[in-house]
Enzyme design. Structure first.
Site, PDB file in Angstrom:
ATOM      1  N   ILE A  65     -27.248  46.248  -0.020  1.00  0.00           N
ATOM      2  CA  ILE A  65     -26.804  47.057   0.841  1.00  0.00           C
ATOM      3  C   ILE A  65     -26.450  45.972   2.139  1.00  0.00           C
ATOM      4  CG2 ILE A  65     -26.901  48.997   2.787  1.00  0.00           C
ATOM      5  CD1 ILE A  65     -27.035  49.762  -0.397  1.00  0.00           C
ATOM      6  N   LYS A  66     -25.098  46.142   2.341  1.00  0.00           N
ATOM      7  CA  LYS A  66     -24.358  45.069   3.390  1.00  0.00           C
ATOM      8  C   LYS A  66     -24.892  45.512   4.859  1.00  0.00           C
ATOM      9  CE  LYS A  66     -21.108  42.434   2.531  1.00  0.00           C
ATOM     10  NZ  LYS A  66     -19.501  41.862   2.160  1.00  0.00           N
ATOM     11  N   ILE A  67     -25.291  44.665   5.882  1.00  0.00           N
ATOM     12  CA  ILE A  67     -25.601  45.019   7.066  1.00  0.00           C
ATOM     13  C   ILE A  67     -24.849  43.889   7.653  1.00  0.00           C
ATOM     14  CG2 ILE A  67     -27.315  45.305   8.850  1.00  0.00           C
ATOM     15  CD1 ILE A  67     -28.979  46.697   6.924  1.00  0.00           C
TER      16      ILE A  67
END
Length: 439
Positions: A209-211
């Site tokens: 999950i890209k943050i």
């Protein structure tokens, strides 16, 4: 050497049907829950060669362009990159059909990154999404919910293709990254909830999950990691912010209640080419021979210093205590590796940044260039003192590294927001043209 698009389709995944079959009963029905998505060459040699190679325009990797003959794939330098130097080559692109990734996997690609701009291009320029989109809107999905279903399907399908690599490396590689809504870049809690939700609906062990590494989202990283969710931290442009990202990862691991931390992994995406794009403009304004001679050198120098920071932070008593619980290092990932200035070598942001425990995610241009004429050699720490000298020399000329980081972060977030909004607008138009949505 053959272009990437002409590499033979491999059979490393046994068969296409096996690669794409649902695992157990984990095919999910997408439910947009209650979450509101507000929308050894040394460094010197590498840098001296930046003007030596013009960009090629012939070789392109294109979606829907595979041979499909099932013959064994040839080894490429990407295999050597991983096996000899410990760097994982990833592909910075995703579109339908995802089976177009098969020849790339055969050529040595070991993971995929995506972002709102990539999906904006994929969905708006292809008819491959039309049938699913029509079905979604006809069943009452709003435009943004429909968008996320399109994205989640691509991510799930890509995860299945890379899962053999994930399994072979015991969770060390083979990841596919999907980004939370760029509208949440200043929303700590919203980002945490979005990350949990995306992790749940994708439901694949090898999803990242890209943050974004914005000030507001650094605390989100700690919380998401503590919840056992693997994260790709994106849009890192400065050493100070990178250190904050590492600390968030370490804090998250320490806060986790898991007994085995080995399945919680992370990469820190340190952006490269955009740094030169901004600093080169400032150097041209200064205009002195010293300033002009430093063009094209800032990004690689800062990246080399980031690797030194990585080595320092992932050593010592604090880190060793986490290793005993199974923790894995947060690998440095080089992002924004395509060359923006045609006067520079087309492998400028790949060749000088080769080193163990790193990832290089490459879009078409950079990937095809490196496969065609890249050289595999450990370069990232071949001349650390020179990198520090370049960094300090730029500072003496008046380059404010803090401003550079802040400015590029603002531009990066804004660019992704615009791509996201543009795609939602185009989907709305598509729905209207199909007379599926009443005004």
């Amino acid at each position: 050497m053959a272009s990437v698009s002409k590499l033979s389709t491999p059979n490393p995944l046994a068969s296409l049907s096996e690669a794409l079959r649902p695992r157990d009963s984990r095919f999910l029905t997408f439910k947009p829950s209650s979450i509101a998505f507000n929308h050894k060459t040394n460094l010197s040699a590498s840098l001296r060669s930046i003007h030596s190679l013009p960009l090629k325009t012939s070789l392109r990797i294109k979606c829907s362009q595979t041979d499909g003959n099932g013959s064994p794939a040839k080894r490429t330098v990407l295999h050597d990159l991983y096996e000899k130097e410990g760097q994982s080559p990833w592909y910075d692109n995703l579109c339908r059909p995802v089976t177009d990734l098969l020849p790339l996997i055969a050529s040595g690609v070991r993971g995929v990154t995506s972002n709102p701009a990539i999906f904006q291009k994929a969905i708006s320029s292809s008819n491959a999404y039309n049938d699913q989109f029509r079905e979604l809107v006809q069943t009452g999905k709003d435009i943004e919910s429909a968008y996320w279903e399109l994205v989640v399907k691509d991510i799930q399908d890509a995860c299945r293709l890379f899962e053999p690599i994930y399994d072979q490396t015991d969770g060390g590689d083979g990841y596919v990254s999907v980004e939370v809504s760029p509208r949440l870049a200043d929303d700590t809690e919203g980002t945490i909830e979005a990350a949990k939700w995306l992790h749940k609906v994708v439901d694949r062990p090898n999803v990242y999950i890209k943050i974004p590494a914005t000030e507001a989202c650094v605390p989100s990283i700690k919380e998401v990691i503590a919840n056992g969710i693997s994260v790709n931290v994106t849009l890192i442009f400065s050493l100070a912010r990178y250190e904050a990202v590492i600390d968030a990862y370490l804090d998250g691991l320490e806060a986790s209640e898991l007994n085995d931390l080995s399945r919680v992994t992370s990469v820190a995406s340190f952006f490269v080419s955009r740094v030169d794009t901004l600093i080169d403009k400032a150097l041209e304004k200064i205009g002195t021979p010293v300033a002009l001679n430093l063009r094209g050198k800032a990004a690689v120098a800062q990246a080399a210093l980031a690797y030194q920071l990585y080595q320092r932070k992932f050593s010592g008593p604090r880190w060793e205590a986490l290793v005993k619980k199974g923790a894995k290092k947060q690998r440095l990932l080089w992002a924004s590796t395509s060359v923006k200035n045609p006067a520079y070598s087309d492998t400028l942001y790949v060749a000088p940044l080769i080193g163990p425990d790193t990832v290089s995610t490459m879009p078409d241009q950079a990937l095809q260039a490196f496969i065609d004429h890249g050289t595999v050699s450990r370069t990232i720490d071949s001349n650390a003192s020179e990198a520090e000298g370049i960094y300090n020399a730029l500072q003496k000329l008046g380059i404010d590294w803090s401003f550079v980081g802040s400015q590029l972060e603002l531009e990066g977030v804004d660019s992704f927001k615009k791509s996201f909004d543009s795609l939602l607008d185009s989907l709305q138009e598509k729905a209207n043209s199909l007379k599926l949505v009443s005004h």
